[in-house]
Write a protein that holds these residues in place. Structure first.
Motif, PDB file in Angstrom:
ATOM      1  N   ASN A  88       0.823  -1.205   0.000  1.00 15.19           N
ATOM      2  CA  ASN A  88       0.000   0.000   0.000  1.00 15.19           C
ATOM      3  C   ASN A  88       0.862   1.262   0.000  1.00 15.19           C
ATOM      4  O   ASN A  88       0.568   2.237  -0.704  1.00 15.19           O
ATOM      5  N   LYS A  89       1.924   1.257   0.801  1.00 10.82           N
ATOM      6  CA  LYS A  89       2.818   2.418   0.856  1.00 10.82           C
ATOM      7  C   LYS A  89       3.566   2.599  -0.461  1.00 10.82           C
ATOM      8  O   LYS A  89       3.779   3.728  -0.915  1.00 10.82           O
ATOM      9  N   MET A  90       3.981   1.480  -1.067  1.00  6.20           N
ATOM     10  CA  MET A  90       4.673   1.557  -2.362  1.00  6.20           C
ATOM     11  C   MET A  90       3.773   2.174  -3.424  1.00  6.20           C
ATOM     12  O   MET A  90       4.204   3.015  -4.216  1.00  6.20           O
ATOM     13  N   ILE A  91       2.508   1.741  -3.441  1.00  8.00           N
ATOM     14  CA  ILE A  91       1.561   2.289  -4.408  1.00  8.00           C
ATOM     15  C   ILE A  91       1.321   3.773  -4.134  1.00  8.00           C
ATOM     16  O   ILE A  91       1.249   4.587  -5.073  1.00  8.00           O
ATOM     17  N   ALA A  92       1.217   4.133  -2.859  1.00  8.18           N
ATOM     18  CA  ALA A  92       1.011   5.539  -2.500  1.00  8.18           C
ATOM     19  C   ALA A  92       2.184   6.410  -2.945  1.00  8.18           C
ATOM     20  O   ALA A  92       1.997   7.578  -3.320  1.00  8.18           O
ATOM     21  N   ARG A  93       3.404   5.838  -2.927  1.00  9.83           N
ATOM     22  CA  ARG A  93       4.582   6.596  -3.356  1.00  9.83           C
ATOM     23  C   ARG A  93       4.727   6.612  -4.876  1.00  9.83           C
ATOM     24  O   ARG A  93       5.059   7.643  -5.463  1.00  9.83           O
ATOM     25  N   GLY A  94       4.506   5.460  -5.515  1.00 14.46           N
ATOM     26  CA  GLY A  94       4.814   5.329  -6.932  1.00 14.46           C
ATOM     27  C   GLY A  94       3.692   5.683  -7.884  1.00 14.46           C
ATOM     28  O   GLY A  94       3.949   6.202  -8.974  1.00 14.46           O
ATOM     29  N   PHE A  95       2.434   5.418  -7.489  1.00 12.12           N
ATOM     30  CA  PHE A  95       1.332   5.609  -8.440  1.00 12.12           C
ATOM     31  C   PHE A  95       1.127   7.060  -8.862  1.00 12.12           C
ATOM     32  O   PHE A  95       0.863   7.312 -10.045  1.00 12.12           O
ATOM     33  N   PRO A  96       1.208   8.051  -7.964  1.00 11.60           N
ATOM     34  CA  PRO A  96       1.037   9.438  -8.424  1.00 11.60           C
ATOM     35  C   PRO A  96       2.001   9.820  -9.542  1.00 11.60           C
ATOM     36  O   PRO A  96       1.619  10.537 -10.479  1.00 11.60           O
ATOM     37  N   VAL A  97       3.221   9.323  -9.475  1.00 17.56           N
ATOM     38  CA  VAL A  97       4.210   9.605 -10.523  1.00 17.56           C
ATOM     39  C   VAL A  97       3.813   8.906 -11.817  1.00 17.56           C
ATOM     40  O   VAL A  97       3.806   9.508 -12.898  1.00 17.56           O
ATOM     41  N   SER A  98       3.477   7.617 -11.722  1.00 14.84           N
ATOM     42  CA  SER A  98       3.072   6.858 -12.910  1.00 14.84           C
ATOM     43  C   SER A  98       1.793   7.427 -13.524  1.00 14.84           C
ATOM     44  O   SER A  98       1.645   7.482 -14.753  1.00 14.84           O
ATOM     45  N   PHE A  99       0.869   7.849 -12.675  1.00 21.45           N
ATOM     46  CA  PHE A  99      -0.395   8.414 -13.162  1.00 21.45           C
ATOM     47  C   PHE A  99      -0.149   9.720 -13.907  1.00 21.45           C
ATOM     48  O   PHE A  99      -0.721   9.952 -14.980  1.00 21.45           O
ATOM     49  N   GLN A 100       0.715  10.567 -13.353  1.00 20.37           N
ATOM     50  CA  GLN A 100       1.036  11.828 -14.012  1.00 20.37           C
ATOM     51  C   GLN A 100       1.673  11.594 -15.378  1.00 20.37           C
ATOM     52  O   GLN A 100       1.273  12.205 -16.372  1.00 20.37           O
ATOM     53  N   LEU A 101       2.624  10.683 -15.422  1.00 21.92           N
ATOM     54  CA  LEU A 101       3.283  10.361 -16.687  1.00 21.92           C
ATOM     55  C   LEU A 101       2.291   9.760 -17.681  1.00 21.92           C
ATOM     56  O   LEU A 101       2.251  10.145 -18.860  1.00 21.92           O
ATOM     57  N   GLY A 102       1.484   8.802 -17.232  1.00 20.84           N
ATOM     58  CA  GLY A 102       0.518   8.147 -18.109  1.00 20.84           C
ATOM     59  C   GLY A 102      -0.535   9.108 -18.628  1.00 20.84           C
ATOM     60  O   GLY A 102      -0.913   9.056 -19.805  1.00 20.84           O
TER      61      GLY A 102
END
Length: 312
Positions: A88-102
């Motif tokens: 959950n913490k990994m997703i909270a850290r990584g997903f905003p970056v991936s979402f912005q790029l995507g």
């Protein structure tokens, strides 16, 4: 519409459950232990304690039941490579970056692809039409992980226009977004061009011209609205392609997104991370496909009419 939403929601739940089930059993069918590093086995006592901590010492179907129970509580579990960190913490850290790029890549692909396809259709069999189709063929033929090093070589190393990698400012977004959008731009451009050429020959377009409507009004209000329908249908698959393709691109450009954790999870055989990211992205993509279905119905009211007639 409520009946349609309810049916699609049930279908989403069933599809997600099937993905979770298949992924879970496939992961556990892989021989070996997630705690073995470089082929070196752990001390037997340590291995037993770790298996007990992660419930890996229990029967497979019991593990499956416990995993589903945690999923209902939105708990994706701790990382088997680092018990101090959770998925959950990994997703909270990584997903905003991936979402912005995507998101930037998808928007760029839609705007560029539709624009290129419309211009090519309006200038059919002219130089710009041929140039657009050459770009489209290249975009379909060359994968993003080949485009990315070329962008780095010329835009960053040779011409020094953009930073090589990492993440921080808008300049760091340009090259990975271009690499991700290159293929979708080509697909959208070809599809838009083909449909625009067909729509521009329809009788209602000729009627609009006879009424003296401005060419821009005819193209945007009448032709493009119908020509873009297949593109909307394709959006779900394109978004899935961009999001999953971003894993490799993020690794190439050293972007701290979900790709970083997913690739590390595969290398470390981290069951929790692989399962968690798979479930998370599956849920996201299934939801996006649902949104695309709704948008398709809004853009083309005939879809709703067809559903009502078929139900009747």
């Amino acid at each position: 519409m409520l009946s349609f939403v309810f049916r699609r929601f049930i279908s989403m739940i069933v599809t997600l459950w099937l993905i979770i089930t298949v992924t879970f059993f496939l992961m556990h069918a892989v021989p070996g232990s997630p705690f073995e590093k470089e082929g070196k086995a752990l001390n037997e006592t340590v291995a037993q304690n770790l298996n007990a901590y992660y419930n890996l010492d229990k029967p497979l179907f019991v593990q499956y039941g416990l995993y589903l129970q945690k999923l209902v509580q939105f708990d994706l579990g701790p990382s088997t490579a680092n018990s101090a960190d959770t998925v959950n913490k990994m997703i909270a850290r990584g997903f905003p970056v991936s979402f912005q790029l995507g998101l930037i890549a998808v928007l760029f692909a839609i705007i560029s692809g539709v624009g290129l396809g419309v211009i090519a259709a309006l200038r059919h069999n002219r130089l710009i039409d041929y140039a657009a189709m050459i770009i489209a063929v290249l975009g379909i033929s060359i994968p993003s992980f080949v485009v990315a090093p070329l962008l780095i070589k010329y835009l960053a190393v040779e011409w020094k226009l953009l930073p090589t990698a990492t993440w921080g400012s808008w300049q760091h977004v340009v090259m990975p977004a271009l690499a991700l959008a290159f293929g979708p731009i080509a697909i959208i451009a070809r599809l838009t061009r083909t449909n625009m050429l067909e729509v521009l020959t329809q009788e209602y377009i000729e009627t609009a011209k006879a009424k003296g409507l401005k060419p821009a009004t005819i193209v945007i209000k009448h032709a493009l609205r119908n020509a873009i329908l297949p593109v909307v249908t394709l959006l779900g698959a394109l978004i899935a392609n961009v999001l999953t393709g971003s894993f490799v691109i993020e690794k190439i450009f050293a972007i701290p997104g979900m790709g970083k954790y997913f690739v590390a999870g595969i290398i470390n055989r981290d069951y929790s991370v692989i399962m968690g990211t798979t479930v998370f992205y599956s849920a996201l993509l299934i939801f996006l496909m649902f949104v695309v279905d709704v948008l398709y119905g809004i853009i083309d009211p005939r879809i709703k009419l067809h559903r009502k007639e078929s139900e009747g």
